[in-house]
Write a protein that holds these residues in place. Structure first.
Motif, short mmCIF file in Angstrom:
data_model
loop_
_atom_site.label_atom_id
_atom_site.label_comp_id
_atom_site.label_asym_id
_atom_site.label_seq_id
_atom_site.Cartn_x
_atom_site.Cartn_y
_atom_site.Cartn_z
N TYR A 7 0.86 -1.18 0.00
CA TYR A 7 0.00 0.00 0.00
C TYR A 7 0.89 1.23 0.00
CZ TYR A 7 1.06 -0.58 4.99
OH TYR A 7 1.71 -0.77 6.18
N ALA A 8 0.29 2.39 -0.16
CA ALA A 8 1.04 3.65 -0.10
C ALA A 8 0.99 4.21 1.30
CB ALA A 8 0.47 4.66 -1.08
N ASN A 9 2.06 4.86 1.71
CA ASN A 9 2.07 5.68 2.92
C ASN A 9 2.16 7.14 2.48
OD1 ASN A 9 1.94 3.84 5.11
ND2 ASN A 9 4.08 3.28 4.80
N ILE A 10 1.36 7.99 3.10
CA ILE A 10 1.28 9.39 2.69
C ILE A 10 1.73 10.28 3.83
CG2 ILE A 10 -0.20 11.21 1.76
CD1 ILE A 10 -2.19 8.92 1.00
N ARG A 11 2.66 11.16 3.55
CA ARG A 11 3.09 12.15 4.55
C ARG A 11 2.22 13.39 4.44
NH1 ARG A 11 9.20 12.97 5.62
NH2 ARG A 11 8.64 11.11 6.81
N TYR A 12 1.60 13.75 5.57
CA TYR A 12 0.83 14.99 5.67
C TYR A 12 1.61 15.97 6.54
CZ TYR A 12 -3.39 12.94 3.64
OH TYR A 12 -4.30 12.37 2.77
N GLY A 13 1.56 17.23 6.18
CA GLY A 13 2.28 18.23 6.95
C GLY A 13 1.55 19.55 7.00
N GLY A 14 1.89 20.36 7.99
CA GLY A 14 1.30 21.68 8.12
C GLY A 14 1.54 22.23 9.50
N THR A 15 1.02 23.42 9.75
CA THR A 15 1.18 24.08 11.03
C THR A 15 -0.12 23.99 11.81
OG1 THR A 15 2.80 25.62 10.11
CG2 THR A 15 1.76 26.23 12.19
N VAL A 16 -0.03 23.56 13.06
CA VAL A 16 -1.21 23.43 13.91
C VAL A 16 -1.06 24.34 15.13
CG1 VAL A 16 -1.63 21.07 13.16
CG2 VAL A 16 -0.26 21.46 15.19
N ALA A 17 -2.19 24.78 15.63
CA ALA A 17 -2.19 25.63 16.82
C ALA A 17 -1.99 24.77 18.06
CB ALA A 17 -3.51 26.38 16.91
N GLY A 36 4.92 9.78 15.33
CA GLY A 36 5.03 8.39 14.91
C GLY A 36 5.86 7.59 15.91
N PRO A 37 5.38 6.42 16.28
CA PRO A 37 4.12 5.86 15.80
C PRO A 37 2.93 6.51 16.47
CG PRO A 37 5.07 4.42 17.46
CD PRO A 37 6.07 5.52 17.22
N LEU A 38 1.76 6.33 15.88
CA LEU A 38 0.49 6.64 16.51
C LEU A 38 -0.40 5.44 16.23
CD1 LEU A 38 -1.41 8.50 18.05
CD2 LEU A 38 -2.00 9.62 15.88
N VAL A 39 -0.63 4.65 17.26
CA VAL A 39 -1.37 3.39 17.14
C VAL A 39 -2.60 3.47 18.02
CG1 VAL A 39 -1.25 0.88 17.46
CG2 VAL A 39 0.79 2.15 16.73
N ALA A 40 -3.77 3.10 17.48
CA ALA A 40 -5.00 3.26 18.25
C ALA A 40 -6.05 2.27 17.81
CB ALA A 40 -5.53 4.68 18.09
N ASP A 41 -6.95 1.97 18.74
CA ASP A 41 -8.06 1.07 18.44
C ASP A 41 -9.06 1.71 17.49
OD1 ASP A 41 -6.98 -0.82 20.12
OD2 ASP A 41 -8.30 -0.37 21.81
N ASP A 42 -9.18 3.03 17.54
CA ASP A 42 -10.15 3.72 16.70
C ASP A 42 -9.75 5.19 16.58
OD1 ASP A 42 -11.21 5.08 19.10
OD2 ASP A 42 -12.10 3.13 19.55
N ARG A 43 -10.47 5.91 15.74
CA ARG A 43 -10.11 7.31 15.50
C ARG A 43 -10.24 8.15 16.76
NH1 ARG A 43 -12.65 11.63 11.09
NH2 ARG A 43 -11.75 13.48 12.10
N SER A 44 -11.26 7.91 17.56
CA SER A 44 -11.44 8.69 18.78
C SER A 44 -10.25 8.58 19.71
CB SER A 44 -12.72 8.25 19.50
OG SER A 44 -12.85 8.91 20.74
N VAL A 59 2.79 6.25 10.99
CA VAL A 59 3.90 5.32 10.78
C VAL A 59 5.09 5.77 11.64
CG1 VAL A 59 5.48 4.36 9.05
CG2 VAL A 59 3.10 4.86 8.44
N THR A 60 5.81 4.82 12.21
CA THR A 60 6.92 5.18 13.08
C THR A 60 7.98 5.99 12.33
OG1 THR A 60 6.55 3.16 14.35
CG2 THR A 60 8.63 4.30 14.71
N THR A 61 8.53 5.40 11.27
CA THR A 61 9.57 6.06 10.48
C THR A 61 9.70 5.34 9.15
OG1 THR A 61 11.97 6.28 10.26
CG2 THR A 61 11.21 4.76 11.92
#
Length: 282
Positions: free
Chosen positions: A123-133, A205-213, A276-278
């Motif tokens: 599958y593809a992994n996509i890097r998202y980036g930006g500035t957050v408050a 990264g990593p960010l691992v979770a049972d669900d989006r919440s 993804v971790t790295t």
């Protein structure tokens, strides 16, 4: 020919920083403590090719347990490309894995070359980036990741990564500047993640979770820990909830990689991977 003089050897621990520095030059934006963490699991898995005593090429192939390895840092010095040096150091790295299944996150333009070496797209992994408050920390339920028994973190990691990696996880969680948070539900580890300072901004990264919440709760805690700023989150393209979470933060796609394997890996749950971790070590 220059490639006939290429000397390939395992890096010393202090030389892993060379690969990290080259990765920074390529625009891969490594973390500030990456070099210190990367050798934890397989110190012999990092290779350097030298011409006349000078670094000419790097690659890593880190062995995780008896059945899996991950390849990264495949870089030839820019002024030496097109001379066959890359293939020679690539072969040395693959040989280090022996009969293990190998994974990698390759740039899309090289996908066909990796396929010729026996890799198939997962599958593809996509890097998202930006500035957050800056965000407020969640009021309850979130604790420092270091307070969670490592065995519990390992058990969660085993659902999303093809092999055990206790030494790496221990180093990653405890590295200077790394901030880790975890969410417990009914005595179970529902989500956990790490954010780390990079050459540019922060990577989650990593960010691992049972669900989006659960992922959103831990992500909020991680962002509260740094006070906002420029962040990057690498998500599997097949996890729609992870993509939606990145978009809700106002992050935009930066680039993508192709996650590829040379064979079968154990059944995994990519729907639990929100970060993804790295790309270098999986």
């Amino acid at each position: 020919m220059p490639q006939q003089n290429l000397r390939i050897r395992a890096m010393r621990p202090d030389e892993i920083a060379i690969a990290v520095e080259w990765a920074a030059t390529e625009g891969w934006n490594p973390g500030l403590a990456d070099a210190a963490c990367f050798g934890a699991e397989d110190p012999q898995g990092f290779f350097i090719g030298e011409l006349d005593g000078e670094a000419a090429a790097t690659v890593s192939c880190v062995n995780y347990g008896a059945n899996f390895a991950f390849l990264g840092f495949y870089i030839v010095r820019r002024d030496l490309r097109g001379r066959g040096l890359g293939l020679r150091i690539w072969d040395a790295a693959v040989a280090h894995a022996h009969k293990r299944v190998i994974g990698l996150d390759g740039v899309a333009v090289q996908q066909e070359n990796y396929r010729k070496s026996g890799f198939e797209l997962a599958y593809a992994n996509i890097r998202y980036g930006g500035t957050v408050a800056a965000m407020d920390a969640p009021r309850s339920g979130v604790i420092a990741l270091s307070e969670i028994p490592l065995a519990m973190v390992e058990a969660s990691d085993a659902t999303v990564f093809p092999a055990p990696r206790p030494a790496f996880l221990r180093a990653w969680i405890g590295a200077p500047g790394h901030v880790g948070r975890a969410l417990m539900r009914s005595g179970e580890l529902a989500a956990w993640g790490v954010i780390r300072p990079c050459r540019q901004g922060w990577k989650i990264g990593p960010l691992v979770a049972d669900d989006r919440s659960a992922a959103e709760t831990v992500l909020s805690a991680l962002l509260a820990g740094i006070g906002g700023g420029e962040v990057f989150l690498d998500v599997p393209g097949i996890n729609r909830d992870a993509i939606a979470l990145a978009q809700c933060l106002g992050l935009a796609p930066v680039f993508e990689t192709a996650r590829m394997y040379t064979g079968r890996v154990p059944p995994l749950r990519p729907e639990r991977v929100f970060g993804v971790t790295t790309f270098e070590l999986g």
